[in-house]
Write a protein that holds these residues in place. Structure first.
Motif, PDB file in Angstrom:
ATOM      1  N   ASP A   1       0.822  -1.209   0.000  1.00 49.20           N
ATOM      2  CA  ASP A   1       0.000   0.000   0.000  1.00 49.20           C
ATOM      3  C   ASP A   1       0.860   1.265   0.000  1.00 49.20           C
ATOM      4  O   ASP A   1       2.098   1.204  -0.013  1.00 49.20           O
ATOM      5  CB  ASP A   1      -0.984  -0.005   1.170  1.00 49.20           C
ATOM      6  CG  ASP A   1      -0.294   0.005   2.537  1.00 49.20           C
ATOM      7  OD1 ASP A   1       0.905   0.395   2.618  1.00 49.20           O
ATOM      8  OD2 ASP A   1      -0.932  -0.377   3.530  1.00 49.20           O
ATOM      9  N   ASP A   2       0.189   2.414   0.031  1.00 47.55           N
ATOM     10  CA  ASP A   2       0.890   3.700  -0.079  1.00 47.55           C
ATOM     11  C   ASP A   2       1.928   3.906   1.011  1.00 47.55           C
ATOM     12  O   ASP A   2       3.087   4.243   0.719  1.00 47.55           O
ATOM     13  CB  ASP A   2      -0.123   4.852  -0.050  1.00 47.55           C
ATOM     14  CG  ASP A   2      -0.940   4.954  -1.320  1.00 47.55           C
ATOM     15  OD1 ASP A   2      -0.520   5.660  -2.239  1.00 47.55           O
ATOM     16  OD2 ASP A   2      -1.998   4.303  -1.399  1.00 47.55           O
ATOM     17  N   ASN A   3       1.525   3.717   2.266  1.00 44.93           N
ATOM     18  CA  ASN A   3       2.439   3.983   3.374  1.00 44.93           C
ATOM     19  C   ASN A   3       3.639   3.041   3.362  1.00 44.93           C
ATOM     20  O   ASN A   3       4.782   3.462   3.546  1.00 44.93           O
ATOM     21  CB  ASN A   3       1.696   3.862   4.715  1.00 44.93           C
ATOM     22  CG  ASN A   3       0.694   4.988   4.917  1.00 44.93           C
ATOM     23  OD1 ASN A   3       0.843   6.067   4.347  1.00 44.93           O
ATOM     24  ND2 ASN A   3      -0.331   4.732   5.715  1.00 44.93           N
ATOM     25  N   GLU A   4       3.375   1.767   3.111  1.00 45.75           N
ATOM     26  CA  GLU A   4       4.474   0.798   3.095  1.00 45.75           C
ATOM     27  C   GLU A   4       5.371   1.014   1.875  1.00 45.75           C
ATOM     28  O   GLU A   4       6.591   0.833   1.958  1.00 45.75           O
ATOM     29  CB  GLU A   4       3.916  -0.625   3.112  1.00 45.75           C
ATOM     30  CG  GLU A   4       4.962  -1.706   3.238  1.00 45.75           C
ATOM     31  CD  GLU A   4       5.710  -1.687   4.571  1.00 45.75           C
ATOM     32  OE1 GLU A   4       6.642  -2.507   4.722  1.00 45.75           O
ATOM     33  OE2 GLU A   4       5.378  -0.863   5.456  1.00 45.75           O
TER      34      GLU A   4
ATOM     35  N   ARG B   1       7.654   3.853   2.763  1.00 40.82           N
ATOM     36  CA  ARG B   1       8.658   3.438   3.741  1.00 40.82           C
ATOM     37  C   ARG B   1       9.756   2.600   3.081  1.00 40.82           C
ATOM     38  O   ARG B   1      10.946   2.847   3.283  1.00 40.82           O
ATOM     39  CB  ARG B   1       7.994   2.634   4.865  1.00 40.82           C
ATOM     40  CG  ARG B   1       8.951   2.287   6.016  1.00 40.82           C
ATOM     41  CD  ARG B   1       8.338   1.309   6.997  1.00 40.82           C
ATOM     42  NE  ARG B   1       8.215  -0.030   6.420  1.00 40.82           N
ATOM     43  CZ  ARG B   1       9.232  -0.891   6.345  1.00 40.82           C
ATOM     44  NH1 ARG B   1      10.441  -0.568   6.794  1.00 40.82           N
ATOM     45  NH2 ARG B   1       9.042  -2.091   5.825  1.00 40.82           N
TER      46      ARG B   1
END
Length: 307
Positions: free
Chosen positions: A76-79, A82
């Motif tokens: 997903d976006d956050n991962e 990161r």
């Protein structure tokens, strides 16, 4: 008397020559001074202990960037953010699913400057070049890739706004670096034995209509099909030859070994995503030939593979 005259005049002549030389040097210095003063804003770069003059560019040069590579992140976006900023991999750009807007325009995240190398391609090759990280720009698109289902991989569709944004970014990069259509590639094109991204759901045909990447012409495709059924058996040897000419690293054995099957599958994900099993069928052969004819301009090879 004549000898004395010559002796007396010689120091004078030497003095005059030195004077003329001195004024000449002053004149040259006077010319050089204003020239460098005028250049300082554009062609002179101060590096502290020395100055670099960029006013004499060599004609023997080209762009470092030759390739544009598309990926999916599989998270997903956050991962994605990161991993691409804190992990061991990176990409020049990240296209999120939920982008923000500034002054009414969607925002793309640039993670690595274009003049620096990002770690997105890994072990890779295309058209005889290895280490594609060195000569490419990588675009990561947030997409799960696939989920395993009861019938195998279930590929995830890309959001239309997301791919439109990726296309706008790609057009800008292509224009800046004069990237050829056949050098706009999937990660699976340059590493077919390891990678499957951006997968068969990536809209290559739609991007090609927007000026991003290669696509075969219908008329040429029909010519190479020669009225044969698209699912009928093609020539493994001719497919290997055509794909090798187009840029893929593929065996030239004439047999459908596992490596050849994987490369053909990667090719099909890009240019025939409705059926990317790796089968060496007539449609795959025709698409490969049509691409060679359109982008490789190899008359001798076309004569060889047109039979």
């Amino acid at each position: 008397m004549l000898l004395l005259e010559c002796f007396l005049l010689t120091p004078y002549k030497i003095y005059m020559k030195k004077t003329i030389l001195l004024f000449g040097m002053l004149g040259l210095t006077g010319c050089a001074g204003p020239r460098y003063a005028e250049q300082s804003a554009t062609t002179l770069i101060d590096h502290g202990d020395y100055t670099v003059d960029t006013s004499y560019p060599s004609q023997s040069q080209n762009e470092r960037v030759r390739f544009l590579i598309f990926h999916y992140t599989a998270v997903d976006d956050n991962e994605s953010l990161r991993l691409l900023t804190q992990g061991s991999v990176s990409a020049h750009y990240l296209v999120p699913t939920n982008h923000t807007e500034i002054r009414g325009k969607p925002v793309i995240l640039q993670l690595v400057p274009e003049n620096k190398r990002a770690w997105h391609a890994g072990v890779s090759s295309w058209a005889g070049r290895n280490n594609i990280n060195d000569t490419s720009i990588g675009i990561e698109i947030v997409n799960d890739g696939f989920h395993e289902g009861p019938t195998g991989k279930q590929w995830i569709t890309y959001h239309k706004k997301q791919t439109a944004l990726a296309a706008a970014l790609a057009r800008d990069i292509i224009a800046r670096y004069h990237i050829k259509p056949q050098n706009v590639l999937a990660h699976s094109d340059i590493a077919p034995l390891r990678k499957s991204d951006p997968g068969p759901r990536f809209p290559w045909y739609e991007l090609a209509k927007r000026g991003v990447g290669a696509w075969p012409d219908d008329a040429t495709l029909k010519k190479h099909l020669q009225r044969k059924h698209r699912c009928s058996s093609g020539s493994v040897a001719l497919i290997q030859q055509a794909l090798g000419t187009y840029g893929y690293t593929i065996p030239q054995t004439g047999t459908l070994d596992q490596e050849t099957l994987r490369v053909i599958s990667a090719f099909q994900m890009h240019f025939r995503p409705s059926n990317c099993t790796g089968a060496a069928d007539k449609e795959t052969e025709a698409i490969a030939k049509a691409l060679v004819e359109k982008y490789c301009h190899s008359t001798g090879l076309l004569n060889d593979i047109s039979t």
